[in-house]
Write a protein that holds these residues in place. Sequence first.
Motif, PDB file in Angstrom:
ATOM      1  N   GLY A 249      13.895   2.169   8.433  1.00 26.08           N
ATOM      2  CA  GLY A 249      14.295   1.528   7.029  1.00 26.08           C
ATOM      3  C   GLY A 249      12.806   0.863   6.624  1.00 26.08           C
ATOM      4  O   GLY A 249      12.586   0.934   5.487  1.00 26.08           O
ATOM      5  N   VAL A 250      12.274   0.113   7.619  1.00 25.61           N
ATOM      6  CA  VAL A 250      11.183  -0.669   7.204  1.00 25.61           C
ATOM      7  C   VAL A 250      10.083   0.180   7.149  1.00 25.61           C
ATOM      8  O   VAL A 250       9.065   0.314   6.069  1.00 25.61           O
ATOM      9  N   LYS A 251       9.937   1.485   8.034  1.00 25.30           N
ATOM     10  CA  LYS A 251       8.861   2.365   7.793  1.00 25.30           C
ATOM     11  C   LYS A 251       8.997   3.016   6.548  1.00 25.30           C
ATOM     12  O   LYS A 251       8.092   3.430   5.722  1.00 25.30           O
ATOM     13  N   SER A 252      10.184   3.279   6.031  1.00 25.50           N
ATOM     14  CA  SER A 252      10.224   3.997   4.540  1.00 25.50           C
ATOM     15  C   SER A 252       9.925   3.155   3.614  1.00 25.50           C
ATOM     16  O   SER A 252       9.188   3.551   2.670  1.00 25.50           O
ATOM     17  N   VAL A 253      10.277   1.929   3.652  1.00 22.94           N
ATOM     18  CA  VAL A 253       9.865   1.023   2.561  1.00 22.94           C
ATOM     19  C   VAL A 253       8.506   0.739   2.453  1.00 22.94           C
ATOM     20  O   VAL A 253       8.012   0.827   1.270  1.00 22.94           O
ATOM     21  N   SER A 254       7.762   0.738   3.695  1.00 24.24           N
ATOM     22  CA  SER A 254       6.305   0.324   3.732  1.00 24.24           C
ATOM     23  C   SER A 254       5.741   1.453   3.184  1.00 24.24           C
ATOM     24  O   SER A 254       4.763   1.744   2.324  1.00 24.24           O
ATOM     25  N   GLY A 255       6.159   3.025   3.507  1.00 27.27           N
ATOM     26  CA  GLY A 255       5.569   4.071   3.154  1.00 27.27           C
ATOM     27  C   GLY A 255       5.518   4.297   1.592  1.00 27.27           C
ATOM     28  O   GLY A 255       4.909   4.806   0.884  1.00 27.27           O
ATOM     29  N   ALA A 256       6.781   4.055   1.205  1.00 26.86           N
ATOM     30  CA  ALA A 256       7.150   4.269  -0.365  1.00 26.86           C
ATOM     31  C   ALA A 256       6.355   3.071  -1.194  1.00 26.86           C
ATOM     32  O   ALA A 256       5.636   3.606  -2.450  1.00 26.86           O
ATOM     33  N   LEU A 257       6.019   1.860  -0.639  1.00 25.44           N
ATOM     34  CA  LEU A 257       5.381   0.791  -1.213  1.00 25.44           C
ATOM     35  C   LEU A 257       3.959   0.932  -1.177  1.00 25.44           C
ATOM     36  O   LEU A 257       3.013   0.542  -2.014  1.00 25.44           O
ATOM     37  N   GLY A 258       3.555   1.663  -0.127  1.00 25.78           N
ATOM     38  CA  GLY A 258       2.195   1.801   0.074  1.00 25.78           C
ATOM     39  C   GLY A 258       1.397   0.621   0.941  1.00 25.78           C
ATOM     40  O   GLY A 258       0.232   0.437   0.727  1.00 25.78           O
ATOM     41  N   THR A 259       2.410  -0.274   1.409  1.00 28.85           N
ATOM     42  CA  THR A 259       1.820  -1.435   2.111  1.00 28.85           C
ATOM     43  C   THR A 259       2.671  -1.934   2.866  1.00 28.85           C
ATOM     44  O   THR A 259       4.046  -1.708   2.655  1.00 28.85           O
ATOM     45  N   GLU A 260       2.535  -2.670   3.848  1.00 30.04           N
ATOM     46  CA  GLU A 260       3.221  -3.562   4.943  1.00 30.04           C
ATOM     47  C   GLU A 260       3.377  -4.828   4.495  1.00 30.04           C
ATOM     48  O   GLU A 260       4.192  -5.597   5.171  1.00 30.04           O
TER      49      GLU A 260
END
Length: 209
Positions: free
Chosen positions: A115-126
């Motif tokens: 889930g975290v991986k997907s959110v960071s990928g979609a937002l383009g930032t960690e």
Amino acid sequence: MKLIVGLGNPGIEYQFTPHNAGFLAVDRIADDCGVMLSNRRGRALTAKAKLAGQDVLLAKPETFMNLSGLSVAALVRELELERPSEDVIVLYDELAFPLGTLRINERGSANGHNGVKSVSGALGTEEWLRIRIGVGKPALEDGREIKAGGKDYLLSPMRKQELAVLDEVLDRAKNAVEVVLTKGVGAAMNEFNRRASDPDDGTSGTAKK
């Protein structure tokens, strides 16, 4: 407006599993605000609410955990949130921390949490605010850690005793969100990250799947 997202998997069979701690946290916030997450937008169940005097949108993605970012990104675009690092709060399960603990972080790598991986990928930032809800097995009395069993454990229903512990943490997670909204991230981290029962922080120690 602030976007407050809980991560989890839709479906009654996943409702009370460790992996759905984020969903349960957002449900708790909604209950306390007197609203129901029933409006579908941005591939999520959502509800507008007033929390700590601020307008917020509560959301539970319907995309399943590994595609959570699609929903979060869609809602960020719809709400025209220009600073996800300030305007987005995501609550999710943390296998690296024992059940009964939580941790607030402003950034961090996914390290296996889909889930975290997907959110960071979609937002383009960690760099987005996360409230990590511990769901790991507590250590034995002699200090040895119990390995929780990864995916099978995360997707299995929690026992009544575990749900009782989680119930208190859900209230604390709601309070943490309120402090973030009223006093800022720094104050919230000082208040909620410094608990004697918590393990040392390891922002890289996110849940493995």
